[in-house]
Design a protein around this motif. Sequence first.
Motif: not given
Length: 322
Positions: A222-226, A246-253, A292-296
Motif C-alpha cells: 500500500x505504501x507505494x501506490x494511491x 514511500x517518497x515522503x519523509x515521515x516528518x512531512x506527512x 513490513x513497509x520499513x516506514x517510521x
Amino acid sequence: MKFPTLVPFIPVCVYAALTAPGQDSRPMQWRVPEVREAVVFLALFLAPFIGWFMYRADLIYEPWRAFAGWHNFLLGDLRRFTWASYYPQPTFAFVVYAVSGSGLILLANALRRRELTDLLFFAGIPLFYVLIPTVQYQHHYLYALAPTIAILMAHGWERLPRTGSGNVARVAIALAYGAVFLVGSTYVLRHDRVVLRAASALGANSTVNDLAVGLLLHDRNYLGSEMHPELFYLSGRRGWNVGYAVDIPPASIDSVVLGYRAAGARRLVLTTYDSTLEPWFARWIPASLRRNPNYDVGVVVADLEKRYRVISGGRNYLVFSL
C-alpha cells in the motif's frame, strides 16, 4: 496482448515452426517457414503486440509510466543476473509457490531422460526469467509457468520407479509437497483485515458526505501506490489515498495531510504495521516478501496526534478528525 503467457512456450513453438514430420522412419526435418506462415505470425502476434505497446504509451497513469516501460516487460537490464541481491526473492517464489519444494525433485527426474519435448518445455522457464524482468518481485507472473511446470512434474512423477523404493519416494515427495504448499498458500492467500477494520471504523465515525484520506502504512504494497480503493469501497466513503508515501519523509506527512484537508477531507485513516501481521514463518523468508513497509510510523503518529483529534482506534488503525 498479455504476452508473458506465451513466453514459456516459445521454445516449443519455434521448434514446431522450424520442423516438419519426417517421412516413413526418418526423424523430424528442419525447414524454413513459408512466407504465408511468416505473414500470419506478423499479423496475428507481432504487429498487435508492438501496436498495443505503442498505443497504450499515452494512456498509462503518469506516475506509472516509468514502471510500465519496455525495460520492465522485455529483457530489461540483464546485469540483474550478476547481482546477488536479485536471487533470494525469485528463488523463494519459484521453490515455494511454483513447485512446493519437492517439485524440484520431480522436475529433475523429468529431465533425466533428456527427451526433446521435456527439454523444450524446460527451456521456457529460464527464458521467462530473461524476457520478463518483473517476475523477480511480482510472483503472480508465475501463473504463466504453471502449465509448463505441471507437465514436467507429471512426467517426473510417472518416471519414478514402480518398485517399493519408488512408492516410498512418492509418499515422501507428496508429504513434503503438501507441507510446503500449506506454508506457501498461507502467505499468498493471507487476508488483510487491517483495512477491513479501519473501513468499518471510518464508516461508523463519519457521514456519507465526509471525504476521507487513507494513509495505509501497515503493508509495503500500500505504501507505494494511491490506486488501492479498498478503504473507500468497504466504508462506503469517498476520498484519497496518500500516494507514494514511500517518497515522503515521515516528518512531512502532516503537511501532505493539510493539503487534503484544504481540498475538503474531514477524516484521516491511518494504518500501522507490527510483526503480528506476518505469518509465523516470516523470519525465514526474504525481507522483500514481508509486509513490513520499513516506514517510521511512530513519527507519523506523533505528529498527527499533535494536530488532529483521534476519534476511533483499534488494532493497527487510527481514525482522526480533520
